[in-house]
Design an enzyme around this catalytic site. Structure first.
Site, mmCIF file in Angstrom:
data_model
loop_
_atom_site.group_PDB
_atom_site.id
_atom_site.type_symbol
_atom_site.label_atom_id
_atom_site.label_comp_id
_atom_site.label_asym_id
_atom_site.label_seq_id
_atom_site.Cartn_x
_atom_site.Cartn_y
_atom_site.Cartn_z
ATOM 1 C CD GLU A 65 -7.896 -1.866 11.465
ATOM 2 O OE1 GLU A 65 -6.907 -1.244 11.072
ATOM 3 O OE2 GLU A 65 -8.905 -2.051 10.759
ATOM 4 C CE LYS A 78 -8.657 6.832 3.162
ATOM 5 N NZ LYS A 78 -8.056 6.285 4.363
ATOM 6 N N GLY A 85 -10.768 -1.999 6.936
ATOM 7 C CA GLY A 85 -10.273 -3.273 6.432
ATOM 8 C C GLY A 85 -9.489 -3.172 5.145
HETATM 9 C C1 5RP Z 1 -6.744 -1.342 7.958
HETATM 10 C C2 5RP Z 1 -7.685 -0.207 8.027
HETATM 11 C C3 5RP Z 1 -7.113 1.155 7.893
HETATM 12 O O1 5RP Z 1 -7.391 1.878 9.034
HETATM 13 C C4 5RP Z 1 -7.732 1.806 6.693
HETATM 14 O O2 5RP Z 1 -7.480 0.982 5.564
HETATM 15 C C5 5RP Z 1 -7.183 3.202 6.457
HETATM 16 O O3 5RP Z 1 -5.839 3.128 6.078
HETATM 17 P P1 5RP Z 1 -5.004 4.400 5.661
HETATM 18 O O4 5RP Z 1 -4.887 5.265 6.874
HETATM 19 O O5 5RP Z 1 -3.700 3.814 5.181
HETATM 20 O O6 5RP Z 1 -5.736 5.102 4.530
HETATM 21 O O7 5RP Z 1 -8.867 -0.356 8.219
HETATM 22 O O8 5RP Z 1 -7.421 -2.569 7.987
#
Ligand code: 5RP
Length: 225
Positions: free
Chosen positions: A106, A124, A98
């Site tokens: 999603e 992450k 999110g």
């Molecule tokens: C969007 C999400 C994205 O998947 C999450 O924020 C990861 O983003 P990124 O790949 O740009 O780091 O949940 O709502």
């Protein structure tokens, strides 16, 4: 690779790698964000014979601009595979999502999918969900009531973003600190009237996580599904 920043490179590596799971004839869910961006670019370059559905306007526009066929979730009905990013991944494959305010769409798309593959750079991976905050999509009928309910559940702070979701709703971030039991928190948040959807995805949804970092790409496979 299009950038020398290691994190940007890792996102591209993870995103492109996951596109290898897509084969002709599949119905594919396309996530949102800067990592799955590269999955979509790779698919645009390879042009497999697939039908897709998108989790955001941004993803819809990118995919269609690259020649991919994108239809609504209702039209596609069910999905063979969804690929999406995440903001946090814990050792039990629970996710925070999110960061891009797209978690409601999603979650719908991931839940329609037989296989859900997550693409991240290694920053992450966390020991426990929580430091990122927990995104909430909230109806703007009674946002203060929702904030109070979330605080009463233990959130130290609940802030409202300046942007709205693609669905026109408010987006909030709740700070729960380290989340000891993400599945229990997910269940409790789902019971608060006015929360359209929260950003905790239980590990039971996730087949594997493609992680890229300094040592290249590796896969974490969820054997406990
Ligand atoms: C969007 C999400 C994205 O998947 C999450 O924020 C990861 O983003 P990124 O790949 O740009 O780091 O949940 O709502």
């Amino acid at each position: 690779m299009s950038d020398t920043d290691p994190r940007v490179r890792a996102k591209e590596e993870a995103g492109r790698h996951a596109a290898g799971y897509v084969t002709d004839g599949m119905r594919v869910g396309l996530g949102t964000g800067s990592t799955v961006h590269w999955t979509i670019v790779e698919l645009g370059e390879r042009a497999p014979d697939i039908i897709c559905t998108a989790t955001s306007v941004q993803t819809h526009d990118l995919a269609t601009s690259l020649g991919l066929r994108v239809v609504s979730p209702d039209e596609i009905g069910a999905l063979d595979l969804t690929i999406d990013g995440a903001d946090e991944v814990d050792p039990s494959f629970n996710l925070t999502k999110g960061g891009g305010a797209a978690h409601t769409r999603e979650k719908i798309v991931a839940a329609m999918s037989a296989r859900f593959i997550v693409v991240v750079d290694e920053t992450k991976l966390v020991d426990a969900l929580g430091p990122f905050g927990t995104p909430l999509e909230v109806l703007d009928f009674a946002p203060g009531v929702v904030q109070r309910a979330v605080r009463a559940m233990g959130a130290a702070d609940v802030t409202t973003r300046d942007i709205r979701s693609d669905n026109g709703n408010l987006v909030m971030d709740a700070q729960f600190g380290t989340i000891a039991d993400p599945v229990a928190l997910a269940t409790a948040l789902a019971l608060i009237p006015g929360i359209v959807e929260h950003g905790i995805f239980p590990g039971s949804m996730v087949e594997r996580v493609v992680v890229a970092g300094a040592t290249g790409v590796r896969e974490l496979v969820n054997d406990r599904r």
